[in-house]
Every structure is written in structure tokens, then in C-alpha cells.
Design an enzyme around this catalytic site. Structure first.
Site, short mmCIF file in Angstrom:
data_model
loop_
_atom_site.label_atom_id
_atom_site.label_comp_id
_atom_site.label_asym_id
_atom_site.label_seq_id
_atom_site.Cartn_x
_atom_site.Cartn_y
_atom_site.Cartn_z
N SER A 196 0.84 -1.21 0.00
CA SER A 196 0.00 0.00 0.00
C SER A 196 0.87 1.25 0.00
O SER A 196 2.01 1.23 0.46
CB SER A 196 -0.88 0.04 1.24
OG SER A 196 -1.70 -1.09 1.31
N1 SAH Z 1 0.48 -5.16 4.31
C1 SAH Z 1 1.10 -5.65 3.11
C2 SAH Z 1 0.18 -5.46 1.93
C3 SAH Z 1 0.11 -6.70 1.13
S1 SAH Z 1 -1.18 -6.74 -0.06
C4 SAH Z 1 2.47 -5.00 2.92
O1 SAH Z 1 2.87 -4.13 3.70
O2 SAH Z 1 3.17 -5.39 1.98
C5 SAH Z 1 -2.37 -7.77 0.76
C6 SAH Z 1 -1.94 -9.19 1.04
O3 SAH Z 1 -3.07 -9.86 1.56
C7 SAH Z 1 -1.49 -9.99 -0.18
O4 SAH Z 1 -0.19 -10.42 0.02
C8 SAH Z 1 -2.46 -11.17 -0.22
O5 SAH Z 1 -1.87 -12.39 -0.61
C9 SAH Z 1 -2.92 -11.22 1.22
N2 SAH Z 1 -4.18 -11.92 1.47
C10 SAH Z 1 -5.33 -11.91 0.76
N3 SAH Z 1 -6.25 -12.71 1.34
C11 SAH Z 1 -5.66 -13.24 2.45
C12 SAH Z 1 -6.06 -14.17 3.46
N4 SAH Z 1 -7.29 -14.73 3.47
N5 SAH Z 1 -5.20 -14.47 4.44
C13 SAH Z 1 -3.95 -13.93 4.47
N6 SAH Z 1 -3.50 -13.08 3.54
C14 SAH Z 1 -4.34 -12.73 2.54
#
Ligand code: SAH
Length: 265
Positions: free
Chosen positions: A110
Site C-alpha cells: 500500500s
Molecule cells: N500489508 C502488506 C500489503 C500486502 S497486499 C504490505 O505491507 O506489503 C495484501 C496481502 O493480503 C497480499 O499479500 C495477499 O496475498 C494477502 N491476502 C489476501 N487474502 C488473504 C487471506 N485470506 N489471508 C492472508 N493473507 C491474505
């Protein structure tokens, strides 16, 4: 009566065995004694990134403050975590711009203003000074938000469903040696019951509904911040406060997060 946000649960289990030694009734979280979060560890200076990262980062923090982030705890956290260590080397020059960036496997980190906004919402006014107790992040991705949470919370559990990103986050966070930030591989839609109740839950991926498990695992007095699908097909940021009278939902601005998916891959 105003609810106090929970500080650090006094009965937190050891990280080596988070489910151990817990029995009987759990104390109401808002009655627990708060503790200040641990002092930030000095982070190593970046080597070979071709920029003065401290200066570039403080300009980013200035822009965040101008953009309305007022929490000193959040601004300090954003100043101390080196975002350029969390993105691919080809994107390092964009690391401190207010933009989301690809982190592999079709996912994105993000933009800093959204990370700061969500962290500030999670802290809320009541916890801004004392810091949060235990928090859960759904969607570790590259681990950047988890590191920021590690600056404002006593204990962080962060769960990722994609093994490749879980491993990447491990690699990214290892040099920071944040013993209180625990990375988990699994389906975050189920939350992480072993660490509950949480003073805060932050989701970095958005679905059409908030899984029941998240609200169940939130402490009374705790707060959940998550993107959620809205009626127009977009997403809005949702805040849920768990009070002793029930859940209070507040819908905020439009956001754009990757989808929340079930299962692991
Ligand atoms: N906070 C992260 C943002 C990653 S984007 C950062 O700082 O990089 C959101 C993430 O959520 C993705 O990696 C995706 O794979 C994960 N995601 C989506 N659904 C999920 C679930 N049910 N459980 C765990 N992770 C999930």
C-alpha cells in the site's frame, strides 16, 4: 460511558508457545494495564541504494503530516521503517513516493499515506500515547505494514496466504530482528485464534464482508480497520469498534486494496 482501548493484555503467552498457559475466564481487555511499546531499535543504514534514505524518508513523513496524519507515534514509525528494503531493487527510487508498488505474485504494498492512515485509525486517540497491545494483521505481503505495526504495538501477529510472500516477508524482516513481530502462513480469513483477543486487527486485503472470526477475536474495547466492498462495486475503509454493548461500524473513505481470498497457495 466511554470505552477505553485495551493496552497490553497482562496474560500474553510466550511467543514460542502462544496458546500455552491460558485457562479460565479471560479478563475484560479494557481493564488490563497498558504498557508503553518497546523503544524502536536503531535500524541499519541502507547500503548501496544510491540515496540518502533518512532525508528522503523524512520528506515523506513531512508530506504525511501535511496530508493530515497527526499521530506522532505513527509519524515516528513511518520515519523509522525503511520502506526501500521492502521493495524490489528496481523500484527502490520510488520507495518513498506516495504510491503503491508491486511486491510479486500479483500483490501490492500500500502507499505510505494509506499505511499511515490505517495505523493511525488502529491506534485511535486513546492508544496514541501508550501504544497498542497485541495486534493481528491479515495480509503480510512484503512485511512493511507489519514492521510499522511493530513500532506502535507490543506484539504483532501477521498472517499471509501466499507462501512466496510469507517467505519474502521473513527475509525482509529478519535483519530488523523484531522478536515481537510474528509471521504466520495461513488463511487470515480465519484470523488467528491462538493470539486472541486482539487490541487491534488490520486487514490489508478487502472482501465483501468482514469474517465473523475477526470480530470474535477482537477484544472488547478493540478496533478493527479493514477495506470492504461497497454497493457501487468499489471498496471503503471500515472501522469496527467492539464495545461491551456490541459492534459499532463506521464507513470511511474509498480505498483500493487487493482482494481478500480464502485458502492458502
Ligand atoms: N500489508 C502488506 C500489503 C500486502 S497486499 C504490505 O505491507 O506489503 C495484501 C496481502 O493480503 C497480499 O499479500 C495477499 O496475498 C494477502 N491476502 C489476501 N487474502 C488473504 C487471506 N485470506 N489471508 C492472508 N493473507 C491474505
Amino acid at each position: 460511558m466511554t470505552e477505553r482501548r485495551p493496552g497490553f493484555p497482562s496474560w500474553i503467552a510466550s511467543s514460542a508457545n502462544p496458546g500455552a498457559s491460558r485457562s479460565g475466564a479471560k479478563p475484560a481487555a479494557r481493564n488490563l494495564v497498558g504498557q508503553a511499546p518497546r523503544a524502536p531499535m536503531p535500524l541499519p543504514m541502507p547500503i548501496g541504494v544510491g540515496m540518502d534514505s533518512v532525508a528522503v524518508r523524512s520528506r515523506m513523513v513531512q508530506r504525511l503530516a501535511q496530508g493530515g496524519v497527526t499521530s506522532q507515534a505513527v509519524l515516528q514509525a513511518m520515519a523509522s521503517v525503511e520502506r526501500h528494503h521492502f521493495v524490489d531493487s528496481a523500484l527502490v527510487n520510488q520507495a518513498y513516493e506516495d504510491t503503491s508498488l508491486p511486491i510479486g505474485l500479483g500483490q501490492t504494498i500500500s502507499k505510505p499515506s494509506v499505511v499511515a492512515r490505517m495505523t493511525a485509525l488502529l491506534l485511535g486517540a486513546e492508544c496514541a500515547r501508550a501504544g497498542l497491545g497485541r495486534v493481528l494483521e491479515i495480509g503480510t505481503g512484503c512485511g512493511y505494514q507489519a514492521a510499522v505495526l511493530g513500532r506502535v504495538a507490543q506484539e504483532v501477529y501477521s498472517i499471509e496466504r501466499l507462501r512466496g510472500l510469507h517467505e519474502k516477508a521473513r527475509t525482509n524482516l529478519r535483519p530488523l530482528r523484531l522478536a515481537h513481530v510474528h509471521l504466520l502462513f495461513g488463511d487470515g480469513m480465519l484470523g488467528y485464534a491462538q493470539g486472541a483477543p486482539y487490541a487491534g486487527i488490520l486487514a490489508a486485503a478487502g472482501g465483501d464482508a468482514i469474517p465473523d472470526a475477526w470480530c470474535e477475536q477482537l477484544a472488547v474495547g478493540g478496533r478493527l480497520v479493514a477495506p470492504m466492498g461497497n454497493a457501487t462495486g468499489g471498496q471503503s475503509l471500515l472501522v469496527i469498534d467492539k464495545t461491551s454493548y456490541g459492534l459499532k461500524r463506521t464507513v470511511l473513505e474509498a480505498v483500493n486494496f487487493v482482494p481478500l481470498k480464502s485458502g492458502i497457495a
